[in-house]
Design an enzyme around this catalytic site. Structure first.
Site, PDB file in Angstrom:
ATOM      1  N   GLN A 162     -21.200  -4.713  48.982  1.00 35.82           N
ATOM      2  CA  GLN A 162     -21.514  -3.771  47.907  1.00 35.82           C
ATOM      3  C   GLN A 162     -21.768  -4.535  46.612  1.00 35.82           C
ATOM      4  O   GLN A 162     -20.834  -5.071  46.021  1.00 35.82           O
ATOM      5  CB  GLN A 162     -20.340  -2.800  47.735  1.00 35.82           C
ATOM      6  CG  GLN A 162     -20.512  -1.742  46.678  1.00 35.82           C
ATOM      7  CD  GLN A 162     -19.307  -0.814  46.626  1.00 35.82           C
ATOM      8  OE1 GLN A 162     -18.656  -0.577  47.641  1.00 35.82           O
ATOM      9  NE2 GLN A 162     -18.999  -0.289  45.450  1.00 35.82           N
ATOM     10  N   GLY A 163     -23.018  -4.628  46.185  1.00 36.59           N
ATOM     11  CA  GLY A 163     -23.390  -5.373  44.990  1.00 36.59           C
ATOM     12  C   GLY A 163     -23.488  -4.465  43.779  1.00 36.59           C
ATOM     13  O   GLY A 163     -24.595  -4.056  43.390  1.00 36.59           O
TER      14      GLY A 163
ATOM     15  N   GLU B 271     -15.706   5.560  48.441  1.00 38.50           N
ATOM     16  CA  GLU B 271     -14.771   4.456  48.258  1.00 38.50           C
ATOM     17  C   GLU B 271     -13.394   4.962  47.849  1.00 38.50           C
ATOM     18  O   GLU B 271     -12.374   4.486  48.340  1.00 38.50           O
ATOM     19  CB  GLU B 271     -15.307   3.502  47.197  1.00 38.50           C
ATOM     20  CG  GLU B 271     -14.435   2.296  46.944  1.00 38.50           C
ATOM     21  CD  GLU B 271     -15.031   1.333  45.934  1.00 38.50           C
ATOM     22  OE1 GLU B 271     -14.470   0.247  45.748  1.00 38.50           O
ATOM     23  OE2 GLU B 271     -16.054   1.684  45.326  1.00 38.50           O
TER      24      GLU B 271
ATOM     25  N   GLU C 279      -7.237   2.106  33.428  1.00 37.84           N
ATOM     26  CA  GLU C 279      -7.469   2.668  32.095  1.00 37.84           C
ATOM     27  C   GLU C 279      -8.699   3.571  32.083  1.00 37.84           C
ATOM     28  O   GLU C 279      -8.697   4.641  31.456  1.00 37.84           O
ATOM     29  CB  GLU C 279      -7.638   1.537  31.073  1.00 37.84           C
ATOM     30  CG  GLU C 279      -6.371   0.720  30.831  1.00 37.84           C
ATOM     31  CD  GLU C 279      -6.123  -0.326  31.908  1.00 37.84           C
ATOM     32  OE1 GLU C 279      -5.077  -0.996  31.846  1.00 37.84           O
ATOM     33  OE2 GLU C 279      -6.968  -0.469  32.817  1.00 37.84           O
TER      34      GLU C 279
END
Length: 377
Positions: A126-127, A244, A362
């Site tokens: 996964q780029g 994901e 965050e």
């Protein structure tokens, strides 16, 4: 095989299959060794599961699947773990990247490449992230310029897991101006043996070379490798990230539960019952959140920003669990030379990254505050 009608039916059938094939499956209990050998061993497990039909559940017949609801195969990693086996070779990758390729690739291209992924003939990477565009993915700068027959790509990606073993890469590149932000990004499925690609593994503090930098020097991507539309890559990216933070969180909680069980059953007890209880509560919350996401994705319902809850819960429980392990095992986890000590030490070190990869904690808190709770920016 006949497609089960319910998850319970799939679970019962898979348990029976595990018992019937116990002798052949024993070779997969061994999880250690040199990484290339581990990958090859798990590739055999994936092919075995593909041939039996279990990881073809929920995929369209046009791409080598058996049909049915995708949630039917959610029990595979869970039941493998319960029986003491690892997940198959590229199961996580296929659940994260496969659905996006099935959704956005040309149908004939999807029918060509997805069976190879499901069988374990190929692995993909996964780029997405870049040195200056990690959590702020919309600011990525890797450039794709239209040329005769396709696109020329130049730039850099980073934190690309196991890219040194990958056959293809789901790649995000800028096809619009930098100012166009997420509206000027396109997605491609790139062959990793294309000339002009340099892969440089990055040694992490647990000693693994899992992450890689990718360098692209005028790399040609054929026009038929575009996923979706030109400048429409943000939709592909969001589709991937939903998978994901859904499928990956589901599989991660299965593994975390096995580690919690091992920690809780050590004799004599090394961790206070109250700490074990709190870890179990956090893990149960993650399990419920990820089960909701997996069910929604299986039914084709939008998940939106709710997957940030899954990602934040996953990093919270992972850090809590391995902090508890460090406190309880103390010098053994730091200095011990046994296989068990090395495993706990490795997992503790890796857990430090859990609040960074896949979207920093965050950022997830900001998304939850603004998009789910309606708080001001």
């Amino acid at each position: 095989m006949a497609v089960p009608s319910t998850v319970a039916e799939a679970r019962k059938g898979f348990r029976s299959w595990l018992v019937s094939n116990k002798a052949e499956l024993e070779q997969f209990r061994e999880t250690g060794g040199e990484v290339t050998a581990v990958f090859e061993r798990l590739r055999l497990l994936q092919r075995m599961l593909y041939d039996a039909g279990w990881i073809r559940l929920g995929w369209p017949e046009s791409i080598g699947g058996l049909g049915g609801r995708p949630i039917l195969r959610s029990i595979v990693s869970e039941e493998l773990a319960a029986a003491g086996y690892p997940p198959p070779f590229s199961f996580a990758t296929q659940e994260v990247l496969g659905p996006a390729v099935a959704e956005f690739a040309r149908p004939e291209f999807a029918a060509e490449v997805l069976p190879r992924l499901l069988r374990g003939d190929e692995t993909w990477c996964q780029g997405f992230s870049e040195p200056g565009a990690g959590s702020d993915l919309a600011s990525l700068r890797l450039k794709a310029v239209a040329t005769e027959g396709g696109w020329r790509v130049s730039g850099e990606k980073i934190w690309t897991s196991w890219a040194q073993f990958a056959d293809r890469c789901v790649l995000l590149a800028r096809t619009g101006s930098v100012e166009s932000a997420h509206r000027g990004i396109s997605a491609f499925l790139l062959d990793m043996d294309t000339p002009g690609i340099q892969v440089s593994p990055l040694r992490s503090m647990n000693g693994d070379d899992e992450f890689c930098s990718l360098y692209f020097d005028d790399v040609l991507i054929p026009e038929d490798r575009l996923l979706g539309s030109v400048d429409g890559g943000w939709a592909v990216a969001m589709y991937v990230l939903a998978g994901e933070r859904g499928a990956a969180a589901w599989q991660r909680q299965i593994w975390l539960r096995s580690r919690l069980t091992e920690l809780a059953t050590k004799q004599p007890a090394v961790v206070d019952d109250g700490v074990i209880g709190e870890a179990f509560e956090l893990l149960t919350a993650l399990r419920l959140l990820s089960r909701r996401t997996v069910a929604a994705l299986s039914d084709g319902r939008p998940v939106g920003a709710t997957t940030s809850l899954d990602k934040l819960a996953m990093s919270t429980v992972e850090k809590f669990l391995f902090d508890a392990a460090l406190a309880g095992l103390d010098s053994d986890i730091v200095f011990g030379g046994s296989a068990s000590a090395e495993a706990w030490r490795n997992d503790y070190l890796y857990s430090r990254a859990s609040s960074i990869y896949g979207g920093a904690a965050e950022i997830q808190r900001n998304i939850i505050a603004e998009r789910l709770l309606g708080l001001p920016r």
